[in-house]
Design a protein around this motif. Structure first.
Motif, PDB file in Angstrom:
ATOM      1  N   THR A  81       0.850  -1.178   0.000  1.00 51.19           N
ATOM      2  CA  THR A  81       0.000   0.000   0.000  1.00 51.19           C
ATOM      3  C   THR A  81       0.887   1.229   0.000  1.00 51.19           C
ATOM      4  O   THR A  81       1.709   1.418   0.904  1.00 51.19           O
ATOM      5  N   ALA A  82       0.720   2.047  -1.020  1.00 43.86           N
ATOM      6  CA  ALA A  82       1.446   3.311  -1.087  1.00 43.86           C
ATOM      7  C   ALA A  82       0.630   4.365  -0.343  1.00 43.86           C
ATOM      8  O   ALA A  82      -0.595   4.371  -0.398  1.00 43.86           O
ATOM      9  N   VAL A  83       1.328   5.218   0.377  1.00 48.14           N
ATOM     10  CA  VAL A  83       0.653   6.270   1.129  1.00 48.14           C
ATOM     11  C   VAL A  83       1.362   7.597   0.904  1.00 48.14           C
ATOM     12  O   VAL A  83       2.535   7.639   0.534  1.00 48.14           O
ATOM     13  N   ASP A  84       0.630   8.663   1.149  1.00 45.94           N
ATOM     14  CA  ASP A  84       1.237   9.982   1.175  1.00 45.94           C
ATOM     15  C   ASP A  84       2.183   9.983   2.374  1.00 45.94           C
ATOM     16  O   ASP A  84       1.770   9.702   3.502  1.00 45.94           O
ATOM     17  N   GLN A  85       3.445  10.263   2.159  1.00 45.73           N
ATOM     18  CA  GLN A  85       4.447  10.152   3.207  1.00 45.73           C
ATOM     19  C   GLN A  85       4.121  11.020   4.421  1.00 45.73           C
ATOM     20  O   GLN A  85       4.466  10.670   5.553  1.00 45.73           O
ATOM     21  N   SER A  86       3.405  12.102   4.233  1.00 40.89           N
ATOM     22  CA  SER A  86       3.062  12.958   5.374  1.00 40.89           C
ATOM     23  C   SER A  86       2.103  12.251   6.340  1.00 40.89           C
ATOM     24  O   SER A  86       2.055  12.589   7.523  1.00 40.89           O
ATOM     25  N   LEU A  87       1.357  11.249   5.857  1.00 39.47           N
ATOM     26  CA  LEU A  87       0.454  10.505   6.735  1.00 39.47           C
ATOM     27  C   LEU A  87       1.199   9.616   7.722  1.00 39.47           C
ATOM     28  O   LEU A  87       0.640   9.204   8.732  1.00 39.47           O
ATOM     29  N   SER A  88       2.460   9.309   7.434  1.00 41.12           N
ATOM     30  CA  SER A  88       3.284   8.514   8.357  1.00 41.12           C
ATOM     31  C   SER A  88       4.296   9.409   9.074  1.00 41.12           C
ATOM     32  O   SER A  88       5.337   8.933   9.501  1.00 41.12           O
ATOM     33  N   PHE A  89       3.972  10.691   9.177  1.00 36.22           N
ATOM     34  CA  PHE A  89       4.857  11.663   9.810  1.00 36.22           C
ATOM     35  C   PHE A  89       6.212  11.699   9.115  1.00 36.22           C
ATOM     36  O   PHE A  89       7.250  11.897   9.751  1.00 36.22           O
ATOM     37  N   ARG A  93       6.922   5.730   2.720  1.00 32.01           N
ATOM     38  CA  ARG A  93       6.095   5.914   1.521  1.00 32.01           C
ATOM     39  C   ARG A  93       5.211   4.692   1.266  1.00 32.01           C
ATOM     40  O   ARG A  93       4.202   4.769   0.632  1.00 32.01           O
ATOM     41  N   TRP A  94       5.627   3.546   1.761  1.00 33.61           N
ATOM     42  CA  TRP A  94       4.892   2.295   1.612  1.00 33.61           C
ATOM     43  C   TRP A  94       4.599   1.736   2.992  1.00 33.61           C
ATOM     44  O   TRP A  94       5.433   1.831   3.894  1.00 33.61           O
ATOM     45  N   LEU A  95       3.434   1.098   3.187  1.00 38.39           N
ATOM     46  CA  LEU A  95       3.122   0.467   4.466  1.00 38.39           C
ATOM     47  C   LEU A  95       3.758  -0.919   4.499  1.00 38.39           C
ATOM     48  O   LEU A  95       3.105  -1.950   4.385  1.00 38.39           O
ATOM     49  N   THR A  96       5.071  -0.872   4.609  1.00 35.42           N
ATOM     50  CA  THR A  96       5.890  -2.071   4.709  1.00 35.42           C
ATOM     51  C   THR A  96       6.827  -1.906   5.898  1.00 35.42           C
ATOM     52  O   THR A  96       6.910  -0.828   6.487  1.00 35.42           O
ATOM     53  N   VAL A  97       7.541  -2.951   6.227  1.00 31.69           N
ATOM     54  CA  VAL A  97       8.384  -2.951   7.419  1.00 31.69           C
ATOM     55  C   VAL A  97       9.373  -1.788   7.439  1.00 31.69           C
ATOM     56  O   VAL A  97       9.504  -1.084   8.428  1.00 31.69           O
ATOM     57  N   ASP A  98      10.086  -1.565   6.336  1.00 31.44           N
ATOM     58  CA  ASP A  98      11.046  -0.461   6.340  1.00 31.44           C
ATOM     59  C   ASP A  98      10.631   0.708   5.449  1.00 31.44           C
ATOM     60  O   ASP A  98      11.412   1.624   5.222  1.00 31.44           O
ATOM     61  N   GLY A  99       9.398   0.676   4.968  1.00 38.64           N
ATOM     62  CA  GLY A  99       8.900   1.796   4.170  1.00 38.64           C
ATOM     63  C   GLY A  99       9.235   1.740   2.696  1.00 38.64           C
ATOM     64  O   GLY A  99       8.902   2.648   1.944  1.00 38.64           O
ATOM     65  N   THR A 100       9.911   0.653   2.266  1.00 37.18           N
ATOM     66  CA  THR A 100      10.219   0.494   0.847  1.00 37.18           C
ATOM     67  C   THR A 100       9.380  -0.647   0.295  1.00 37.18           C
ATOM     68  O   THR A 100       8.806  -1.439   1.035  1.00 37.18           O
ATOM     69  N   ILE A 101       9.352  -0.758  -0.998  1.00 39.54           N
ATOM     70  CA  ILE A 101       8.561  -1.800  -1.639  1.00 39.54           C
ATOM     71  C   ILE A 101       9.228  -3.172  -1.517  1.00 39.54           C
ATOM     72  O   ILE A 101       8.629  -4.197  -1.830  1.00 39.54           O
ATOM     73  N   ASP A 102      10.459  -3.224  -1.026  1.00 39.19           N
ATOM     74  CA  ASP A 102      11.229  -4.464  -0.966  1.00 39.19           C
ATOM     75  C   ASP A 102      11.009  -5.297   0.296  1.00 39.19           C
ATOM     76  O   ASP A 102      11.604  -6.362   0.436  1.00 39.19           O
TER      77      ASP A 102
END
Length: 189
Positions: A81-89, A93-102
């Motif tokens: 799931t991609a998110v607007d980065q401001s929503l995660s403070f 950018r991605w709702l993944t463990v480290d914020g990347t698509i990997d």
């Protein structure tokens, strides 16, 4: 001193005294409102790592049963799931463990539906990297067609979302949460 002067001084004194008293109360209330508590975690609590979290969700997908409901679908498998980065403070950018698509997703969902297809239970799992504890975090009902119950388990937030075309039965929501809690005891992590 004349009567008017005496009364003026008396009234001024009363208002001044009342104002000072009110200010003291207000200042005291402000002190209470501003007061904060710093909590330090002195005990290490075990948390689930991302692999254990995936194992937990897979187990729930295979074993979690809800009375009078069948598993209609789940998010098992690769999903991001991609998110607007401001929503995660600004954290990711991605709702993944480290914020990347990997890396693996930090959110999974099981969808249960009753036979009449007019009531749905969605059980959401959200991974965090911090110990939260085992507790009931929130229980909210709009009184008619939906209820939301959130529990924490170690470093996982689990949401039981109950929606219905008819008036929701709180017993169903609570029983679903109890089933989740019971099945958590059986997860081999």
């Amino acid at each position: 001193m004349n009567y008017k002067g005496t009364m003026l001084i008396l009234f001024s004194s009363v208002f001044l005294f009342a104002g000072c008293t009110d200010e003291a109360v207000t200042t005291e209330q402000k002190k209470v409102e501003v007061k904060t508590t710093t909590h330090t975690n002195q005990t290490k609590h075990p948390i689930l790592n991302p692999v254990q979290y995936e194992r937990l969700f897979k187990h729930m997908n295979e074993h979690l049963k809800m009375d009078q409901f069948h598993l209609k679908g789940s998010t098992i498998g690769a999903d991001f799931t991609a998110v607007d980065q401001s929503l995660s403070f600004g954290k990711r950018r991605w709702l993944t463990v480290d914020g990347t698509i990997d890396t693996p997703s930090t959110q999974e969902t099981l969808y249960f539906e009753n036979q009449k297809q007019d009531t749905q239970l969605a059980i959401h799992f959200a991974y965090t990297d911090r110990y939260i504890g085992n507790d009931l975090v929130q229980y909210q009902s709009n009184g008619d067609y939906g209820e939301l119950l959130i529990i924490s388990y170690k470093n996982i937030l689990i949401t039981v979302q109950h929606n219905s075309l008819q008036k929701v039965d709180s017993d169903t929501t609570q029983e679903a949460a109890k089933q989740v809690i019971q099945e958590l005891k059986n997860v081999p992590v």
